[in-house]
Design a protein around this motif. Structure first.
Motif, PDB file in Angstrom:
ATOM      1  N   SER A   6      35.823-102.319 -15.016  1.00 27.11           N
ATOM      2  CA  SER A   6      35.247-103.655 -15.120  1.00 27.11           C
ATOM      3  C   SER A   6      33.971-103.620 -15.943  1.00 27.11           C
ATOM      4  N   ARG A   7      33.835-104.629 -16.791  1.00 27.68           N
ATOM      5  CA  ARG A   7      32.597-104.763 -17.556  1.00 27.68           C
ATOM      6  C   ARG A   7      32.004-106.151 -17.335  1.00 27.68           C
ATOM      7  N   ARG A   8      32.319-106.725 -16.197  1.00 26.83           N
ATOM      8  CA  ARG A   8      31.770-108.033 -15.853  1.00 26.83           C
ATOM      9  C   ARG A   8      30.329-107.864 -15.374  1.00 26.83           C
ATOM     10  N   ARG A  53      28.167-104.483 -14.691  1.00 27.84           N
ATOM     11  CA  ARG A  53      27.109-104.134 -15.668  1.00 27.84           C
ATOM     12  C   ARG A  53      25.772-103.937 -14.962  1.00 27.84           C
ATOM     13  N   ALA A  70      27.701-100.040 -15.283  1.00 28.88           N
ATOM     14  CA  ALA A  70      29.049 -99.798 -15.808  1.00 28.88           C
ATOM     15  C   ALA A  70      29.045 -99.447 -17.292  1.00 28.88           C
ATOM     16  N   GLU A  71      28.202-100.092 -18.070  1.00 26.93           N
ATOM     17  CA  GLU A  71      28.166 -99.807 -19.505  1.00 26.93           C
ATOM     18  C   GLU A  71      27.723 -98.365 -19.766  1.00 26.93           C
ATOM     19  N   ALA A  87      30.592 -96.197 -18.877  1.00 26.23           N
ATOM     20  CA  ALA A  87      31.645 -96.316 -19.886  1.00 26.23           C
ATOM     21  C   ALA A  87      31.329 -95.469 -21.115  1.00 26.23           C
ATOM     22  N   ARG A  88      30.068 -95.309 -21.440  1.00 29.07           N
ATOM     23  CA  ARG A  88      29.686 -94.453 -22.564  1.00 29.07           C
ATOM     24  C   ARG A  88      29.718 -92.975 -22.166  1.00 29.07           C
TER      25      ARG A  88
END
Length: 76
Positions: A43-45, A49, A53-54, A57-58
């Motif tokens: 999820s990137r909601r 975030r 999460a960002e 994700a990286r």
């Protein structure tokens, strides 16, 4: 998807085209056995975030050397 699985699906009176269509349409079906590490989407909601999460994700693809939706080889 392994050959025996396709044979079982064919026994359900499905044509080769129907089986192939389903197997290639859905990303969770694979024609090969996945490796030990698989990164699925995340999820990137906004709530995710706010919890980092960002950044995750990286970080995840760099650490595991697998991109989202990818898999390691069986040897890894």
């Amino acid at each position: 998807m392994p050959g025996p699985s396709i044979c079982r699906l064919r026994q359900m009176n499905l044509s080769k085209a129907e089986v192939y269509g389903v197997v290639t349409f859905y990303k969770d079906f694979r024609s090969e056995v996945p490796g030990t590490s698989v990164i699925h989407g995340m999820s990137r909601r906004r709530p995710a975030r706010s919890m980092g999460a960002e950044r995750l994700a990286r970080h995840a693809p760099d650490t595991s050397q697998v991109d989202f939706g990818g898999t390691t080889s069986m040897a890894q």
